[in-house]
Design an enzyme around this catalytic site. Structure first.
Site, mmCIF file in Angstrom:
data_model
loop_
_atom_site.group_PDB
_atom_site.id
_atom_site.type_symbol
_atom_site.label_atom_id
_atom_site.label_comp_id
_atom_site.label_asym_id
_atom_site.label_seq_id
_atom_site.Cartn_x
_atom_site.Cartn_y
_atom_site.Cartn_z
ATOM 1 C CG ASN A 1 42.990 34.882 37.186
ATOM 2 O OD1 ASN A 1 43.271 35.526 36.184
ATOM 3 N ND2 ASN A 1 42.209 35.353 38.131
ATOM 4 C CD GLN B 1 45.015 28.779 39.742
ATOM 5 O OE1 GLN B 1 45.974 28.630 38.989
ATOM 6 N NE2 GLN B 1 44.136 27.820 39.974
ATOM 7 C CG HIS C 1 38.541 29.374 39.774
ATOM 8 N ND1 HIS C 1 39.690 28.887 40.366
ATOM 9 C CD2 HIS C 1 38.675 30.715 39.765
ATOM 10 C CE1 HIS C 1 40.474 29.888 40.714
ATOM 11 N NE2 HIS C 1 39.893 31.012 40.347
HETATM 12 P P1 AMP Z 1 41.460 33.479 41.487
HETATM 13 O O1 AMP Z 1 42.124 34.738 41.964
HETATM 14 O O2 AMP Z 1 41.284 33.422 40.006
HETATM 15 O O3 AMP Z 1 42.107 32.233 42.062
HETATM 16 O O4 AMP Z 1 39.960 33.568 42.048
HETATM 17 C C1 AMP Z 1 39.530 32.959 43.223
HETATM 18 C C2 AMP Z 1 38.165 33.527 43.509
HETATM 19 O O5 AMP Z 1 37.527 32.695 44.460
HETATM 20 C C3 AMP Z 1 38.183 34.932 44.103
HETATM 21 O O6 AMP Z 1 37.446 35.811 43.247
HETATM 22 C C4 AMP Z 1 37.521 34.745 45.477
HETATM 23 O O7 AMP Z 1 36.723 35.841 45.845
HETATM 24 C C5 AMP Z 1 36.713 33.495 45.260
HETATM 25 N N1 AMP Z 1 36.389 32.708 46.447
HETATM 26 C C6 AMP Z 1 37.236 32.276 47.418
HETATM 27 N N2 AMP Z 1 36.589 31.551 48.318
HETATM 28 C C7 AMP Z 1 35.287 31.478 47.913
HETATM 29 C C8 AMP Z 1 34.122 30.844 48.414
HETATM 30 N N3 AMP Z 1 34.134 30.119 49.554
HETATM 31 N N4 AMP Z 1 32.959 30.997 47.740
HETATM 32 C C9 AMP Z 1 32.936 31.725 46.598
HETATM 33 N N5 AMP Z 1 34.005 32.328 46.062
HETATM 34 C C10 AMP Z 1 35.161 32.217 46.713
#
Ligand code: AMP
Ligand code: ZN
Length: 119
Positions: free
Chosen positions: A85, A92, A98
């Site tokens: 994303n 995002q 990521h």
């Molecule tokens: P996005 O929406 O592509 O920015 O995805 C961010 C992702 O990070 C989401 O799926 C969250 O659940 C995940 N996330 C946020 N904080 C953490 C964390 N501390 N450890 C693991 N995953 C996380």
């Protein structure tokens, strides 16, 4: 970036279930999984998204890690989906580049889901 949550994960300052890591990237399970397998791969260095001047060797390391994560999670044969994303319209939420790896069950056809209506 000290306030970036994924920089904190990379630094070991907040806990994560690490699946795979090397000198350039770290892969860990998503804290709110959207599939039986939901693992994130991040560069150790901070880049906001794919448009942030990410060096080719970092991109290479990110995507080279994908099949390693899939093997570690046992989905290399069953298959998996890879999503990045980038920015506002892609929703995002963590602004440290990521790669999502989803697997462990059959997914719907199509890759794009909108909150309302069709394109
Ligand atoms: P996005 O929406 O592509 O920015 O995805 C961010 C992702 O990070 C989401 O799926 C969250 O659940 C995940 N996330 C946020 N904080 C953490 C964390 N501390 N450890 C693991 N995953 C996380
Ligand atoms: Zn960061």
């Amino acid at each position: 970036m000290s306030e970036c949550i994924f920089c904190m994960v990379a630094a070991g300052d907040i806990p994560a279930r690490v699946v795979y890591e090397d000198d350039t990237i770290i892969a860990f399970d998503d804290i709110a999984p959207q599939a039986p397998v939901h693992t994130l791969i991040i560069p150790r260095d901070h880049y906001e998204h794919l448009g942030s001047g990410v060096p080719a060797e970092v991109l290479s390391a990110l995507f080279a890690a994908v099949p390693k994560v899939a093997a570690a999670k046992g989905v290399e044969e069953s298959g998996y989906r890879v999503v990045v994303n980038n920015g506002r319209d892609a929703m995002q939420t963590v602004h440290h580049l990521h790669v999502h790896v989803f697997g462990g069950r059959a997914m719907a056809h199509g890759m794009v889901h909108f909150d309302e209506g069709r394109p």
